[in-house]
Design an enzyme around this catalytic site. Structure first.
Site, PDB file in Angstrom:
ATOM      1  N   LEU A 167       0.820  -1.209   0.000  1.00 48.22           N
ATOM      2  CA  LEU A 167       0.000   0.000   0.000  1.00 48.22           C
ATOM      3  C   LEU A 167       0.851   1.253   0.000  1.00 48.22           C
ATOM      4  O   LEU A 167       0.451   2.309  -0.474  1.00 48.22           O
ATOM      5  CB  LEU A 167      -0.904   0.014   1.241  1.00 48.22           C
ATOM      6  CG  LEU A 167      -1.958  -1.085   1.312  1.00 48.22           C
ATOM      7  CD1 LEU A 167      -2.623  -1.078   2.676  1.00 48.22           C
ATOM      8  CD2 LEU A 167      -2.995  -0.887   0.219  1.00 48.22           C
ATOM      9  N   GLY A 168       2.033   1.151   0.591  1.00 52.99           N
ATOM     10  CA  GLY A 168       2.894   2.320   0.654  1.00 52.99           C
ATOM     11  C   GLY A 168       4.131   2.021   1.460  1.00 52.99           C
ATOM     12  O   GLY A 168       4.298   0.927   1.988  1.00 52.99           O
ATOM     13  N   GLY A 184       9.261   1.678   7.456  1.00 53.37           N
ATOM     14  CA  GLY A 184       8.833   0.376   6.984  1.00 53.37           C
ATOM     15  C   GLY A 184       7.749   0.486   5.934  1.00 53.37           C
ATOM     16  O   GLY A 184       7.207   1.560   5.688  1.00 53.37           O
ATOM     17  N   SER A 185       7.434  -0.642   5.306  1.00 54.67           N
ATOM     18  CA  SER A 185       6.422  -0.656   4.253  1.00 54.67           C
ATOM     19  C   SER A 185       5.095  -1.155   4.807  1.00 54.67           C
ATOM     20  O   SER A 185       5.048  -1.874   5.801  1.00 54.67           O
ATOM     21  CB  SER A 185       6.864  -1.589   3.131  1.00 54.67           C
ATOM     22  OG  SER A 185       8.134  -1.205   2.679  1.00 54.67           O
ATOM     23  N   VAL A 186       4.005  -0.772   4.108  1.00 50.82           N
ATOM     24  CA  VAL A 186       2.666  -1.172   4.537  1.00 50.82           C
ATOM     25  C   VAL A 186       2.050  -2.064   3.457  1.00 50.82           C
ATOM     26  O   VAL A 186       2.137  -1.759   2.268  1.00 50.82           O
ATOM     27  CB  VAL A 186       1.778   0.071   4.759  1.00 50.82           C
ATOM     28  CG1 VAL A 186       0.415  -0.344   5.271  1.00 50.82           C
ATOM     29  CG2 VAL A 186       2.442   1.019   5.744  1.00 50.82           C
ATOM     30  N   LYS A 204       1.900  -3.010   8.804  1.00 51.83           N
ATOM     31  CA  LYS A 204       3.154  -2.262   8.679  1.00 51.83           C
ATOM     32  C   LYS A 204       4.308  -3.128   9.155  1.00 51.83           C
ATOM     33  O   LYS A 204       4.310  -3.608  10.281  1.00 51.83           O
ATOM     34  CB  LYS A 204       3.068  -0.985   9.515  1.00 51.83           C
ATOM     35  CG  LYS A 204       4.320  -0.158   9.431  1.00 51.83           C
ATOM     36  CD  LYS A 204       4.055   1.307   9.738  1.00 51.83           C
ATOM     37  CE  LYS A 204       5.191   2.150   9.198  1.00 51.83           C
ATOM     38  NZ  LYS A 204       4.784   3.416   8.673  1.00 51.83           N
ATOM     39  N   ASP A 219       5.862  12.904  13.662  1.00 52.80           N
ATOM     40  CA  ASP A 219       6.000  12.728  12.216  1.00 52.80           C
ATOM     41  C   ASP A 219       4.677  13.043  11.514  1.00 52.80           C
ATOM     42  O   ASP A 219       4.192  12.262  10.700  1.00 52.80           O
ATOM     43  CB  ASP A 219       6.460  11.294  11.925  1.00 52.80           C
ATOM     44  CG  ASP A 219       7.027  11.131  10.516  1.00 52.80           C
ATOM     45  OD1 ASP A 219       7.339  12.164   9.884  1.00 52.80           O
ATOM     46  OD2 ASP A 219       7.148   9.989  10.048  1.00 52.80           O
TER      47      ASP A 219
END
Ligand SMILES: *[C@@H]1O[C@H](CO)[C@@H](O)[C@H](O)[C@H]1NC(C)=O
Ligand SMILES: *[C@@H]1O[C@H](CO)[C@@H](O)[C@H](O)[C@H]1NC(C)=O
Ligand SMILES: *[C@@H]1O[C@H](CO)[C@@H](O)[C@H](O)[C@H]1NC(C)=O
Ligand SMILES: *[C@@H]1O[C@H](CO)[C@@H](O)[C@H](O)[C@H]1NC(C)=O
Ligand SMILES: *[C@@H]1O[C@H](CO)[C@@H](O)[C@H](O)[C@H]1NC(C)=O
Ligand SMILES: *[C@@H]1O[C@H](CO)[C@@H](O)[C@H](O)[C@H]1NC(C)=O
Ligand SMILES: *[C@@H]1O[C@H](CO)[C@@H](O)[C@H](O)[C@H]1NC(C)=O
Ligand SMILES: *[C@@H]1O[C@H](CO)[C@@H](O)[C@H](O)[C@H]1NC(C)=O
Ligand SMILES: *[C@@H]1O[C@H](CO)[C@@H](O)[C@H](O)[C@H]1NC(C)=O
Length: 819
Positions: free
Chosen positions: A519-520, A525-527, A541, A637
């Site tokens: 997803l992104g 980290g990546s999702v 995630k 963030d």
């Protein structure tokens, strides 16, 4: 500033007479020369100015004051705030410049002579054939380098100040190590801001590991290293900052050269009109600074290490936590040695015992028996610390043997046992939370009166001593709350009553089809998308760079899992197996605000009322994080990528708690990878403590984007003549907010709300944290419940934006990773 002015005035007064004398004697004013020769020495108020006019050399008096201590210094000729970059005689000041001279000695060395014509300082280089007072000259170059060379050919150099730095590295100056002689360059801090004599901190090339330099305390303890420099990536292994900074469009580059004879680092600027330097500061930090013409001041663009990592920054018997206010706190049973200095933020004096150890009082004739001594002193434990330096190893078969041995030696102040028994006889310095949570524990000795006896006879473990009171003050302390939580006994998740699922890694592999639907991705980290057996879609995630142990991770999960708010993304579960750390969230069909704002066609933009409700929703979610949940959480963030939209476009803040989860790694990535102009508050760069107001700043920057649908980081690429936040601030004052609205909305917005949003955004991005509203106030302002005053133009952003050097801004914006 005040001190500089005083110094200047002082010197003016002192020199009134001297100047006239010099002028009348020489018959003509000393023109702006850049050379010293035996027949043209330097004295009194005369100065050299480099060809190009960037640097000057002359007599300099720091701080003023009654005791006239003068130094030969090089400073920026055009910078009104006198900023020395090199000092010749830092250990040997002179009292009277008018009667002292800087000249060429008979052997060709550059010397400083005092009133009685004694050599106070000398370039002291080995005499070279043909060097004498008739053949050698000293020249101040426009790089700030003072060179001693043959008059017949000034490229033929005998000596240069760049080889003998004080505390400053300038562009063009090598900082390195001569492999033939084994001599390393060393930069040594000033003692304090008004005393240039050698201070306690220095940086030096690592004699053992190539491409690495060390921070040293008192010529003995290395307390920090940015790690090994990797020329391929342009980064130090411990500090990714330089990567970003040495990008092609940056205003400077940082290079490493290694050959048979030498290895060195070299700073190069792209434009000679930029004034840039790094300095090892009296605080023990290395700071990078660039002169901003507009602000007429130096701007800090990097600082390392964090103050907690600077040796002895909290003095003896205290504890350092970067995210706490104040940064240092005395250990239990100790109080600040000098409360006034402590209050003013100078912690170096450290802490002292409230009650002296009985045995130290009775050392002498009337010694109490050993057994009594056992009764009189006790220990309390501090867990998960970076152990202080200077321990001694003692033979002991068990922890209790170790403890008894410590009790039996009055000079033993603390012990630690991990199989090996270690004692500390010297003041405990540099206690701080271990960044890697390796879990060392230290036992601190206190008189029994300072530790009430606990019910358990053996266990004398008392919790970590930390300023818990700070929490009650409502200050958001990430590190502290982590420690406090760690003190509670870690229990299974079920016992805490958190409804979280602990997933097995292989189940997550299954439901994400082996992490195939991405997803992104973000900094941590990546999702991936996944579908649970009951058909519920989830977003998973996969965290990178989390070095936290399983127990600790679970404890953090239980905290995050308890946070429920309609504008915060819901954590459903997690996985913590071997090296895998994953978080399972509810799935948001509309993806991120980033996608909805920026990745849509211009006739499909979010309408105003939706944007306004999104802005309010995010503010509500943040208000809850900051004020309403048990352990206050700073998001750290906030950006459109971290705002997700549910089926009805209600915003949900995601990734909260990651700052806690990643701890030091997080702040390291945040402070080093990102630029200031994207979303980050100035306090990230300056290295001061982060509070919830840092989120407010980021929220403000994001609000500008919601209003305009222009990315902050794309400033410069859009041929805008003004940085957007500045434009907004000006348009508010002109009463023309419509001009800043997303052009694709064609003016279709509630103007009253638009004005309110613009004003709130401007208040949120003020440099001074105390000028920024808290998130609760932001909600009220947006809802029209609180009146909003006219915001001032955000000065910090203005300085960045209007900085004489456009490329500087571009390079800062480029620090921000593109999504
Ligand atoms: C240069 O050195 C010689 C001795 O080597 C000395 O006699 C002379 O005075 C010096 N000249 C100057 C200008 O200092
Ligand atoms: C000049 O320097 C010498 C050596 O450092 C010292 O002994 C002498 O007192 C100084 N003279 C003056 C007038 O400062
Ligand atoms: C010059 O260097 C030598 C050793 O290299 C040292 O002993 C001497 O003190 C130095 N003299 C001055 C004036 O710095
Ligand atoms: C001047 O000195 C430099 C360095 O020693 C040398 O490379 C150069 O050839 C010299 N130039 C002249 C004109 O002698
Ligand atoms: C700096 O240090 C000197 C002595 O080394 C001291 O006299 C002076 O007061 C110090 N200044 C400050 C601001 O601490
Ligand atoms: C620094 O080290 C020296 C010995 O090398 C020692 O005498 C001095 O006390 C130390 N300074 C401090 C502040 O501990
Ligand atoms: C801080 O306090 C110590 C003594 O506790 C003093 O020696 C030092 O000069 C002070 N530092 C500054 C920068 O004022
Ligand atoms: C205590 O420890 C110190 C340092 O190791 C040692 O010098 C001293 O002899 C010890 N005293 C006793 C009574 O064991
Ligand atoms: C125990 O502590 C000592 C001293 O801090 C350290 O050198 C040693 O590696 C540690 N041993 C283990 C097994 O952690």
């Amino acid at each position: 500033m005040a001190a500089t002015i005083t110094a200047t005035l002082h010197s003016c007064v002192l020199y009134m007479v001297a100047v006239m004398l010099v002028l009348s004697l020489q018959g003509a004013p000393a023109g702006a020369t850049d050379v010293i020769t035996a027949t043209q020495p330097l004295s009194g108020q005369q100065k050299l100015v480099s060809q190009g006019g960037k640097f000057a050399l002359g007599f300099y008096q720091p701080g003023g004051g009654p005791q006239a201590k003068w130094y030969i210094a090089i400073w920026y000729n055009k910078v009104p705030k006198v900023t020395p970059v090199w000092i010749a005689n830092r250990e040997m000041p002179i009292s009277d410049p008018a009667s002292s001279v800087l000249t060429i000695w008979t052997d060709g060395n550059l010397v400083l002579l005092n009133k009685s014509r004694s050599i106070v300082w000398s370039s002291n280089t080995t005499i070279t054939a043909g060097a004498s007072n008739t053949t050698v000259v000293a020249v101040l170059l426009n790089t700030g380098n003072l060179v001693l060379a043959y008059a017949s050919n000034t490229s033929n150099m005998i000596w240069q100040s760049f080889d003998h730095p004080t505390d400053t590295q300038l562009p063009g100056m090598k900082f390195g190590r001569n492999k033939v002689t084994g001599v390393s360059d060393r930069q040594v801090s000033w003692r304090n801001h008004t005393d240039p004599s050698p201070g306690i901190f220095s940086i030096v090339m690592d004699p053992n590991i190539e491409a690495q330099y060390l921070f040293i305390w008192n010529n003995s303890w290395p307390y920090f290293t940015p790690g090994k420099f990797n020329p391929q990536t342009g980064a130090f292994s411990g500090i990714p900052a330089m990567t970003a900074i040495s990008q092609p469009h940056s205003i400077y580059s940082y290079d490493y050269v290694n050959n048979d004879k030498e290895e060195y680092f070299l700073l190069t600027i792209k434009d000679d009109n930029i004034f840039l330097r790094t300095v090892i500061d009296p605080s023990g930090q290395q700071k990078g600074m660039v002169w901003l013409e507009q602000k007429q001041d130096w701007m800090l663009y990097f600082a390392q290490p964090s103050l907690c990592s600077v040796y002895s920054s909290c003095g003896a018997f205290s504890w350092c936590a970067m995210d706490s206010v104040p940064m240092c706190s005395c250990l239990r049973g100790f109080s600040a040695r000098s409360p006034t200095e402590w209050k003013s933020g100078n912690y170096t004096g450290g802490c002292t015992r409230n009650v002296a150890l009985p045995c130290s009082l009775s050392s002498g004739s009337s010694m109490p028996s050993m057994s009594r001594r056992h009764e009189e002193d006790r220990f309390y434990i501090i867990k998960n610390v970076r152990l202080p330096d200077g321990s001694e190893t003692v033979q002991a078969a068990s922890k209790s043997d170790c403890e008894v041995a410590c009790l039996n030696n009055c000079s033993c102040l603390a012990y630690s046992y991990n199989g090996t028994c270690s004692f500390w006889h010297i003041d405990l310095m540099n206690l701080q939370q271990d960044p890697d949570n390796k879990g060392d524990s230290i036992f601190i000795r206190l008189p029994a009166s300072e530790i009430p006896r606990t019910k358990s006879t053996r266990g004398r473990t008392i919790g970590v001593v930390i300023v818990v009171s700070a929490l009650t003050l409502g200050v958001c302390l990430m590190a502290v709350s982590r420690l406090v939580r760690r003190r509670r006994r870690i229990q299974g998740l079920h016992n805490i009553g958190v409804n979280l699922i602990a997933f097995r890694y292989k189940d997550l592999q299954l439901i994400t089809k082996n992490f195939s639907d991405k997803l992104g991705g973000g900094s941590f980290g990546s999702v991936f998308k996944g579908v649970l057996q009951d058909g519920t879609a989830v977003a998973i995630k996969k965290l990178e760079g989390v070095h936290q142990g399983e127990k600790q991770f679970r404890a953090e999960m239980s905290t995050i899992g308890k946070i429920h708010h309609v504008n915060l993304i819901r954590l459903l579960g997690f996985c913590s197996e071997r090296e895998h750390r994953l978080l399972v969230y509810e799935y948001m069909p509309h993806g991120s605000l980033d996608g909805c704002l920026f990745k849509t066609s211009s006739d499909d933009v979010l309408p105003w009322n939706m944007r306004y409700q999104i802005a309010i929703g995010i503010a509500k979610g943040l208000t809850y994080l900051h004020d309403k949940c048990r352990d206050c959480i700073i998001h750290c963030d906030i950006k459109p990528q971290n705002i997700l939209l549910d089926a009805s476009f209600a915003p949900k803040v995601s990734d909260f708690g990651l700052a806690k989860l990643l701890g030091r790694d997080f702040s390291r990535v945040m402070t080093t990878m990102r630029g200031t102009i994207g979303y980050l508050a100035p306090e990230w760069i300056s290295g001061t403590a982060i509070t919830a107001k840092a989120d407010v700043f980021s929220y403000g920057m994001m609000l500008f984007e919601i209003i305009s649908r222009r990315r902050n980081v794309e400033f410069g690429k859009q041929h805008m003549d003004k940085f957007f936040p500045i434009l907004v601030a000006e348009k508010i004052q002109e009463g023309d907010v419509k001009a800043v609205l997303d052009v694709d909305m064609r003016g279709d917005a509630n103007l009253e709300e638009l004005k309110r949003a613009c004003m709130v955004a401007c208040w949120c991005v003020q440099e001074d944290e105390s000028s920024r509203p808290n998130m609760g106030a932001v909600v009220q302002m947006l809802e029209g419940l609180l009146q909003i005053n006219m915001p001032p133009v955000p000065r910090y952003l203005q300085v960045l934006a209007e900085s004489a050097d456009q490329s500087a801004i571009q390079s800062w914006t480029e620090l921000s990773p593109s999504s």
